[in-house]
Design a protein around this motif. Structure first.
Motif, PDB file in Angstrom:
ATOM      1  N   ASN A   1       0.820  -1.217   0.000  1.00  0.00           N
ATOM      2  CA  ASN A   1       0.000   0.000   0.000  1.00  0.00           C
ATOM      3  C   ASN A   1       0.852   1.263   0.000  1.00  0.00           C
ATOM      4  O   ASN A   1       0.611   2.182  -0.771  1.00  0.00           O
ATOM      5  CB  ASN A   1      -0.952   0.014   1.197  1.00  0.00           C
ATOM      6  CG  ASN A   1      -2.044  -1.009   1.059  1.00  0.00           C
ATOM      7  OD1 ASN A   1      -2.531  -1.268  -0.037  1.00  0.00           O
ATOM      8  ND2 ASN A   1      -2.428  -1.616   2.161  1.00  0.00           N
ATOM      9  N   SER A   2       1.837   1.331   0.869  1.00  0.00           N
ATOM     10  CA  SER A   2       2.641   2.548   0.985  1.00  0.00           C
ATOM     11  C   SER A   2       3.899   2.524   0.118  1.00  0.00           C
ATOM     12  O   SER A   2       4.477   3.561  -0.164  1.00  0.00           O
ATOM     13  CB  SER A   2       3.067   2.757   2.445  1.00  0.00           C
ATOM     14  OG  SER A   2       4.036   1.792   2.821  1.00  0.00           O
ATOM     15  N   GLY A   3       4.345   1.316  -0.260  1.00  0.00           N
ATOM     16  CA  GLY A   3       5.595   1.191  -1.010  1.00  0.00           C
ATOM     17  C   GLY A   3       6.821   1.179  -0.111  1.00  0.00           C
ATOM     18  O   GLY A   3       7.938   1.033  -0.582  1.00  0.00           O
ATOM     19  N   ALA A   4       6.606   1.333   1.201  1.00  0.00           N
ATOM     20  CA  ALA A   4       7.729   1.333   2.140  1.00  0.00           C
ATOM     21  C   ALA A   4       8.396  -0.040   2.170  1.00  0.00           C
ATOM     22  O   ALA A   4       7.725  -1.068   2.147  1.00  0.00           O
ATOM     23  CB  ALA A   4       7.251   1.707   3.536  1.00  0.00           C
ATOM     24  N   GLU A   5       9.706  -0.014   2.216  1.00  0.00           N
ATOM     25  CA  GLU A   5      10.484  -1.245   2.253  1.00  0.00           C
ATOM     26  C   GLU A   5      11.320  -1.255   3.524  1.00  0.00           C
ATOM     27  O   GLU A   5      11.949  -0.263   3.862  1.00  0.00           O
ATOM     28  CB  GLU A   5      11.381  -1.309   1.021  1.00  0.00           C
ATOM     29  CG  GLU A   5      12.196  -2.567   0.901  1.00  0.00           C
ATOM     30  CD  GLU A   5      13.013  -2.575  -0.377  1.00  0.00           C
ATOM     31  OE1 GLU A   5      12.418  -2.642  -1.473  1.00  0.00           O
ATOM     32  OE2 GLU A   5      14.242  -2.487  -0.265  1.00  0.00           O
ATOM     33  N   LYS A   6      11.303  -2.399   4.221  1.00  0.00           N
ATOM     34  CA  LYS A   6      12.050  -2.524   5.464  1.00  0.00           C
ATOM     35  C   LYS A   6      13.013  -3.697   5.352  1.00  0.00           C
ATOM     36  O   LYS A   6      12.619  -4.803   4.992  1.00  0.00           O
ATOM     37  CB  LYS A   6      11.090  -2.748   6.626  1.00  0.00           C
ATOM     38  CG  LYS A   6      11.765  -2.870   7.966  1.00  0.00           C
ATOM     39  CD  LYS A   6      10.748  -3.035   9.069  1.00  0.00           C
ATOM     40  CE  LYS A   6      11.450  -3.113  10.411  1.00  0.00           C
ATOM     41  NZ  LYS A   6      10.489  -3.268  11.502  1.00  0.00           N
ATOM     42  N   GLN A   7      14.268  -3.461   5.668  1.00  0.00           N
ATOM     43  CA  GLN A   7      15.247  -4.525   5.684  1.00  0.00           C
ATOM     44  C   GLN A   7      15.138  -5.246   7.024  1.00  0.00           C
ATOM     45  O   GLN A   7      15.233  -4.630   8.080  1.00  0.00           O
ATOM     46  CB  GLN A   7      16.655  -3.973   5.489  1.00  0.00           C
ATOM     47  CG  GLN A   7      17.696  -5.055   5.361  1.00  0.00           C
ATOM     48  CD  GLN A   7      19.047  -4.508   4.914  1.00  0.00           C
ATOM     49  OE1 GLN A   7      19.167  -3.379   4.459  1.00  0.00           O
ATOM     50  NE2 GLN A   7      20.069  -5.346   5.033  1.00  0.00           N
ATOM     51  N   ILE A   8      14.953  -6.568   6.981  1.00  0.00           N
ATOM     52  CA  ILE A   8      14.745  -7.358   8.192  1.00  0.00           C
ATOM     53  C   ILE A   8      16.062  -7.917   8.723  1.00  0.00           C
ATOM     54  O   ILE A   8      16.294  -7.940   9.926  1.00  0.00           O
ATOM     55  CB  ILE A   8      13.755  -8.515   7.923  1.00  0.00           C
ATOM     56  CG1 ILE A   8      12.442  -7.982   7.332  1.00  0.00           C
ATOM     57  CG2 ILE A   8      13.512  -9.340   9.178  1.00  0.00           C
ATOM     58  CD1 ILE A   8      11.695  -7.015   8.201  1.00  0.00           C
ATOM     59  N   THR A   9      16.927  -8.398   7.844  1.00  0.00           N
ATOM     60  CA  THR A   9      18.233  -8.899   8.263  1.00  0.00           C
ATOM     61  C   THR A   9      19.318  -8.076   7.577  1.00  0.00           C
ATOM     62  O   THR A   9      19.095  -7.473   6.535  1.00  0.00           O
ATOM     63  CB  THR A   9      18.430 -10.388   7.905  1.00  0.00           C
ATOM     64  OG1 THR A   9      18.421 -10.534   6.487  1.00  0.00           O
ATOM     65  CG2 THR A   9      17.345 -11.252   8.523  1.00  0.00           C
ATOM     66  N   SER A  10      20.503  -8.073   8.176  1.00  0.00           N
ATOM     67  CA  SER A  10      21.581  -7.271   7.594  1.00  0.00           C
ATOM     68  C   SER A  10      22.936  -7.973   7.615  1.00  0.00           C
ATOM     69  O   SER A  10      23.934  -7.384   7.260  1.00  0.00           O
ATOM     70  CB  SER A  10      21.703  -5.937   8.336  1.00  0.00           C
ATOM     71  OG  SER A  10      21.988  -6.164   9.695  1.00  0.00           O
ATOM     72  N   ASP A  11      22.951  -9.237   8.006  1.00  0.00           N
ATOM     73  CA  ASP A  11      24.233  -9.928   8.099  1.00  0.00           C
ATOM     74  C   ASP A  11      24.658 -10.606   6.800  1.00  0.00           C
ATOM     75  O   ASP A  11      25.769 -11.102   6.693  1.00  0.00           O
ATOM     76  CB  ASP A  11      24.231 -10.935   9.246  1.00  0.00           C
ATOM     77  CG  ASP A  11      23.191 -12.026   9.066  1.00  0.00           C
ATOM     78  OD1 ASP A  11      22.508 -12.065   8.028  1.00  0.00           O
ATOM     79  OD2 ASP A  11      23.057 -12.856   9.986  1.00  0.00           O
TER      80      ASP A  11
END
Length: 107
Positions: free
Chosen positions: A88-98
């Motif tokens: 809906n918003s197009g927002a993207e969230k990174q869940i892991t970073s390793d």
């Protein structure tokens, strides 16, 4: 890539901008189709009737896209990290970073 009714009627081709899909899935409501390309560089979504083709993500490696059970989000792996995209918003969230290999499932 084609979508159709369960009886084989109403066949619609989903345009792919000259790329070949290697993975696809329908949303829980069967109103959207999600697919990644053979080379694993792009992730697309379109309405099940073939309209509104949109690139969700691009990278050297974009894999294993999955709809959330309510169809509001798409989770995917990019460069060995998990991401969540709000449709809906197009927002993207990174869940892991390793950058370690991940597997995922919505519960």
């Amino acid at each position: 890539l084609f979508v159709m009714n369960t009886d084989g009627s109403n066949v619609i081709e989903i345009p792919q901008n000259n790329v070949r899909p290697n993975y696809f899935m329908l949303s829980p409501a069967a109103d959207k189709v999600l697919f990644s390309t053979v080379a694993g560089h792009f992730l697309y979504i379109a309405n099940a009737d073939g309209t509104n083709l949109f690139m969700l993500a691009a990278s050297i490696s974009v894999y294993v896209p999955k709809f959330s059970p309510d169809g509001k989000y798409v989770a995917f792996v990019r460069d060995n990290n998990m991401f969540l995209k709000d449709l809906n918003s197009g927002a993207e969230k990174q869940i892991t970073s390793d950058g370690k290999r991940v597997s995922m499932t919505f519960i």
